[in-house]
Each structure stands twice: as C-alpha cells, then as structure tokens.
Design a protein around this motif. Structure first.
Motif: not given
Length: 281
Positions: A217, A44, A266, A224
């Motif tokens: 995401s 991320n 996330t 994701g």
C-alpha cells in the motif's frame, strides 16, 4: 532459493471508483498526452509515477486558481461545490471521475443540510473526500475521527450522522450506539462503501491462511492503514511495503506460504511485482 509459496489476494486492489478514474485518465492521456489532475489520482505513489510518465500532472487547489482553458481531472474522492464554481470562472473543462458512491453521499448530505439537519460526519480531518462532503454544508457540518473529540453532553438532542465511505462499519455503528445510549436521537445514514467494508472480513480470512502476509500500500492511504491493521491483528507476521524494494529476505524462512494483499488504492501490477520479487528469493 527459499521456494516460497506466494498467493495474491484476488479481492485486493483497486475498487471500482479508482478503476473508473484511472481509465478516464488513461483515455485522455492517450488522446492528448497531457492532463491536469487535482490532487493525487490515487493514494499510491507507484501508480501516480506510472501515470505521470504518460503525461499526468498533479496540481493543488492553489495551482488551480491560475490555470485556465484546460482539462482537469477530478479524482474518485470528489470535490466541493467551490471547485466547480472556479472551473466556470477559469473556463476549465472538468473530467469528473468522482466515485458514484461518493457523489450519492454528497447529494444526501446536501439534501439533509437544506432541510436544516444538524450534520455530523465520521471521517478523517482534511481527507479529500471529507473536504468534498463538508462543502455540501458550507463547512457547517462537524467532522470527527473519534467519538472522544465530541463533547457528547453538549451535542444537540437530535443529529444526522454520516460517514466517509471508507471508514469501518463496526466503528460507525459503535458510535451510533454510544450516542444513542447518551440520550441523543441519531438519524444514522450508513454510507460506507460495501466494496471497501466487505474487505474487512475477506482479509481476516485471507490473513489466517498463510505463514506470512505482505501488505502492499501507499503510505498516504487511509484505507491501507485500516486494512493493514486488520491483517496484523489476524496474522502477527504481517509486513507493510510500498514496493518490492522494501521487502526483507530475513522476514521469511524456506517454504513459507505467503499471502499478498493490498488497499483499494493498490494496483494489481504492483502486487505482482512484489510476488515476482519474492519468487526470486
């Protein structure tokens, strides 16, 4: 004002393995102000940027060859034995934040390999976790993302099947059933993390409750992509964003009910930023 009714899925966000890695990184950064991390600590970009601002420095395996006498974080995905050997040679202190679920899987694969099993791994080619798993077999195991990659007719009559921890449980058992139907004796080891796989059903139920879904995401997250598709299948009005700037007001109509959810990579703070942006519409 559109008066959107926004709800964050409290089951979304970091899995415990990622929480563990980030907490370890933050503790060391608070004490020393700098820490090398072998690869992105989490898939991320927004979370990586946050930690880089605190002093985290992302390095590659090539970089690692030239680093000595330093602390290096191993992220939740785990690493192959060669990384630990290099650490000894370069006098590196490894801060091992490998997920316990991944470590257990590495040990099981190594034990199978030592017994001479024919090992097949259902996983994504080149994924950091899979590279670590392959390393337990001196890269002798066969990795496949789809059953179609394998020439089933030429497979050994008996194989030992493992899975990357974040793959689909349904797909894993479908693969096992198809191989069995083809006359292959499959020693199937369900090594999928239940905290991840249970999100499948949870997200199906969550996605159906709202007019629109915003899935948050990083674009690098395999998990994701899988979870976003689950949301999309159960609510066609599902939108993928990496951060609040990617929201489009035209997606929504006044008084829409909106569910926000995300991948195991996330952070909750990022979903909260998206929620606050939606409330400003």
């Amino acid at each position: 004002m559109m008066n959107l009714n926004v709800t964050i899925d409290q089951n979304s966000g970091f899995c415990f393995g990622v929480v563990y890695a980030i907490e370890m990184a933050e503790d060391i950064l608070e004490e020393h102000g700098h820490l090398y991390c072998l690869g992105d600590i989490v898939h991320n970009d927004e979370e990586v940027k946050r930690l880089q601002a605190k002093g985290l420095e992302i390095i590659s395996h090539d970089d690692l060859l030239n680093i000595r006498d330093a602390n290096v974080l191993i992220r939740a995905h785990g690493e192959p034995p060669s990384t630990y050997q290099l650490a000894i040679e370069n006098n590196l202190t490894l801060v091992d934040a490998s997920c316990p679920v991944v470590l257990k899987l590495q040990n099981r694969i190594k034990n199978s390999y030592d017994k001479g099993d024919q090992i097949y791994i259902y996983g994504k080619h080149g994924h950091a976790e899979v590279v670590g798993l392959l390393g337990q077999t001196n890269d002798d195991a066969v990795v496949f993302q789809e059953l179609e990659e394998l020439d089933v007719a030429s497979l050994p009559k008996r194989i030992t099947l493992y899975s990357q921890t974040t793959k689909s449980t349904d797909n894993f058992y479908n693969i096992k059933d198809q191989l069995t139907a083809a006359g292959i004796e499959v020693n199937a080891n369900d090594t999928i993390c239940r905290q991840v796989s249970n999100r499948d059903k949870e997200l199906r139920d969550f996605a159906r409750k709202f007019d629109k879904i915003v899935f948050v995401s990083g674009t690098k997250s395999s998990n994701g992509k899988v979870l976003y598709n689950i949301c999309k299948e159960n609510n066609p009005n599902t939108y993928f964003v990496s951060n609040k700037s990617e929201l489009d007001i035209q997606w929504f109509t006044p008084k829409d009910s909106i569910g926000i959810c995300g991948a195991t990579s996330t952070p909750m703070w990022l979903m909260e930023e998206v929620r606050d942006e939606l409330h400003s519409f």
